[in-house]
Design a protein around this motif. Structure first.
Motif, PDB file in Angstrom:
ATOM      1  N   GLY A  44      -3.628  -8.335 -10.317  1.00 51.04           N
ATOM      2  CA  GLY A  44      -3.346  -8.446  -8.895  1.00 51.04           C
ATOM      3  C   GLY A  44      -3.731  -7.251  -8.061  1.00 51.04           C
ATOM      4  N   ALA A  45      -3.971  -6.110  -8.666  1.00 41.56           N
ATOM      5  CA  ALA A  45      -4.386  -4.943  -7.892  1.00 41.56           C
ATOM      6  C   ALA A  45      -5.889  -5.019  -7.679  1.00 41.56           C
ATOM      7  CB  ALA A  45      -4.011  -3.654  -8.603  1.00 41.56           C
ATOM      8  N   ASP A  46      -6.307  -5.712  -6.633  1.00 38.03           N
ATOM      9  CA  ASP A  46      -7.731  -5.917  -6.373  1.00 38.03           C
ATOM     10  C   ASP A  46      -8.397  -4.721  -5.712  1.00 38.03           C
ATOM     11  OD1 ASP A  46      -7.755  -8.448  -7.445  1.00 38.03           O
ATOM     12  OD2 ASP A  46      -7.215  -9.382  -5.561  1.00 38.03           O
ATOM     13  N   GLY A  47      -7.631  -3.872  -5.073  1.00 33.06           N
ATOM     14  CA  GLY A  47      -8.236  -2.733  -4.416  1.00 33.06           C
ATOM     15  C   GLY A  47      -7.199  -1.832  -3.786  1.00 33.06           C
ATOM     16  N   ILE A  48      -7.652  -0.667  -3.357  1.00 33.00           N
ATOM     17  CA  ILE A  48      -6.798   0.314  -2.713  1.00 33.00           C
ATOM     18  C   ILE A  48      -7.211   0.400  -1.249  1.00 33.00           C
ATOM     19  CG2 ILE A  48      -6.043   2.720  -2.741  1.00 33.00           C
ATOM     20  CD1 ILE A  48      -5.479   1.141  -5.357  1.00 33.00           C
ATOM     21  N   LEU A  49      -6.243   0.329  -0.353  1.00 34.15           N
ATOM     22  CA  LEU A  49      -6.519   0.411   1.073  1.00 34.15           C
ATOM     23  C   LEU A  49      -5.512   1.363   1.699  1.00 34.15           C
ATOM     24  CD1 LEU A  49      -8.183  -0.617   3.478  1.00 34.15           C
ATOM     25  CD2 LEU A  49      -6.528  -2.456   3.722  1.00 34.15           C
ATOM     26  N   ASP A  50      -5.994   2.393   2.356  1.00 34.95           N
ATOM     27  CA  ASP A  50      -5.134   3.406   2.979  1.00 34.95           C
ATOM     28  C   ASP A  50      -4.158   4.022   1.985  1.00 34.95           C
ATOM     29  OD1 ASP A  50      -6.341   3.015   5.473  1.00 34.95           O
ATOM     30  OD2 ASP A  50      -4.958   1.381   5.958  1.00 34.95           O
ATOM     31  N   GLY A  51      -4.626   4.245   0.750  1.00 41.22           N
ATOM     32  CA  GLY A  51      -3.802   4.892  -0.263  1.00 41.22           C
ATOM     33  C   GLY A  51      -2.722   4.021  -0.870  1.00 41.22           C
ATOM     34  N   LYS A  52      -2.827   2.687  -0.714  1.00 42.55           N
ATOM     35  CA  LYS A  52      -1.804   1.789  -1.242  1.00 42.55           C
ATOM     36  C   LYS A  52      -2.435   0.583  -1.938  1.00 42.55           C
ATOM     37  CE  LYS A  52       1.599   3.075   2.087  1.00 42.55           C
ATOM     38  NZ  LYS A  52       2.979   2.867   2.327  1.00 42.55           N
ATOM     39  N   PHE A  53      -1.717   0.077  -2.959  1.00 39.77           N
ATOM     40  CA  PHE A  53      -2.097  -1.167  -3.601  1.00 39.77           C
ATOM     41  C   PHE A  53      -1.816  -2.325  -2.649  1.00 39.77           C
ATOM     42  CE2 PHE A  53      -1.157   1.433  -7.413  1.00 39.77           C
ATOM     43  CZ  PHE A  53      -2.338   1.235  -8.103  1.00 39.77           C
ATOM     44  N   PRO A  54      -2.371  -3.512  -2.908  1.00 40.66           N
ATOM     45  CA  PRO A  54      -2.092  -4.660  -2.045  1.00 40.66           C
ATOM     46  C   PRO A  54      -0.605  -5.011  -1.943  1.00 40.66           C
ATOM     47  CG  PRO A  54      -3.969  -5.135  -3.424  1.00 40.66           C
ATOM     48  CD  PRO A  54      -3.393  -3.833  -3.903  1.00 40.66           C
ATOM     49  N   ASN A  55       0.188  -4.653  -2.973  1.00 39.21           N
ATOM     50  CA  ASN A  55       1.621  -4.956  -2.922  1.00 39.21           C
ATOM     51  C   ASN A  55       2.425  -3.899  -2.169  1.00 39.21           C
ATOM     52  OD1 ASN A  55       1.753  -2.802  -4.683  1.00 39.21           O
ATOM     53  ND2 ASN A  55       2.658  -3.938  -6.357  1.00 39.21           N
ATOM     54  N   GLY A  56       1.750  -2.865  -1.633  1.00 39.72           N
ATOM     55  CA  GLY A  56       2.418  -1.843  -0.831  1.00 39.72           C
ATOM     56  C   GLY A  56       2.787  -0.580  -1.583  1.00 39.72           C
ATOM     57  N   GLU A  57       2.674  -0.580  -2.915  1.00 39.66           N
ATOM     58  CA  GLU A  57       2.988   0.618  -3.688  1.00 39.66           C
ATOM     59  C   GLU A  57       1.917   1.680  -3.459  1.00 39.66           C
ATOM     60  OE1 GLU A  57       3.774  -0.008  -7.848  1.00 39.66           O
ATOM     61  OE2 GLU A  57       4.702  -1.942  -7.438  1.00 39.66           O
ATOM     62  N   ALA A  58       2.339   2.933  -3.457  1.00 40.55           N
ATOM     63  CA  ALA A  58       1.408   4.048  -3.239  1.00 40.55           C
ATOM     64  C   ALA A  58       0.504   4.246  -4.453  1.00 40.55           C
ATOM     65  CB  ALA A  58       2.181   5.320  -2.959  1.00 40.55           C
ATOM     66  N   TYR A  59      -0.768   4.540  -4.209  1.00 34.99           N
ATOM     67  CA  TYR A  59      -1.735   4.864  -5.258  1.00 34.99           C
ATOM     68  C   TYR A  59      -1.782   6.377  -5.357  1.00 34.99           C
ATOM     69  CZ  TYR A  59      -6.182   5.257  -7.740  1.00 34.99           C
ATOM     70  OH  TYR A  59      -7.159   5.558  -8.652  1.00 34.99           O
ATOM     71  N   THR A  60      -1.326   6.937  -6.481  1.00 35.05           N
ATOM     72  CA  THR A  60      -1.178   8.385  -6.580  1.00 35.05           C
ATOM     73  C   THR A  60      -2.087   9.043  -7.611  1.00 35.05           C
ATOM     74  OG1 THR A  60       0.636   8.117  -8.162  1.00 35.05           O
ATOM     75  CG2 THR A  60       1.220   8.263  -5.830  1.00 35.05           C
ATOM     76  N   TRP A  61      -2.896   8.287  -8.328  1.00 35.52           N
ATOM     77  CA  TRP A  61      -3.737   8.871  -9.369  1.00 35.52           C
ATOM     78  C   TRP A  61      -4.789   9.775  -8.768  1.00 35.52           C
ATOM     79  CZ3 TRP A  61      -8.900   8.848 -10.820  1.00 35.52           C
ATOM     80  CH2 TRP A  61      -9.170   9.307 -12.097  1.00 35.52           C
ATOM     81  N   ARG A  62      -4.981  10.933  -9.380  1.00 31.99           N
ATOM     82  CA  ARG A  62      -6.007  11.894  -8.947  1.00 31.99           C
ATOM     83  C   ARG A  62      -6.802  12.354 -10.161  1.00 31.99           C
ATOM     84  NH1 ARG A  62      -4.976  10.796  -4.104  1.00 31.99           N
ATOM     85  NH2 ARG A  62      -3.493  11.923  -2.867  1.00 31.99           N
TER      86      ARG A  62
END
Length: 67
Positions: A44-62
């Motif tokens: 379900g995580a098709d992409g990152i937009l504005d630093g967030k997954f489509p479900n609203g969780e923050a994408y924090t990997w660096r």
């Protein structure tokens, strides 16, 4: 036939596209079995937009670079 296992339930689908669409909508860990292969994960995580997954969780990997 494509089999999708979720918890102790088995759901069957005609195509892999149908199975993947159902798994994405479910948003939980599943195992998809077809042609002797198994694909497992939470889909379900098709992409990152504005630093967030489509479900609203923050994408924090660096990525850390070595010097």
């Amino acid at each position: 036939m494509i089999a999708v296992k979720h918890n102790s339930e088995i759901h069957e689908f005609e195509t892999l596209d149908q199975a993947m669409a159902w798994a994405k909508e479910l948003g939980e860990f599943v195992r998809i079995e077809f042609d002797g292969m198994k694909v497992v994960g939470k889909f379900g995580a098709d992409g990152i937009l504005d630093g967030k997954f489509p479900n609203g969780e923050a994408y924090t990997w660096r990525k850390r670079r070595r010097q």
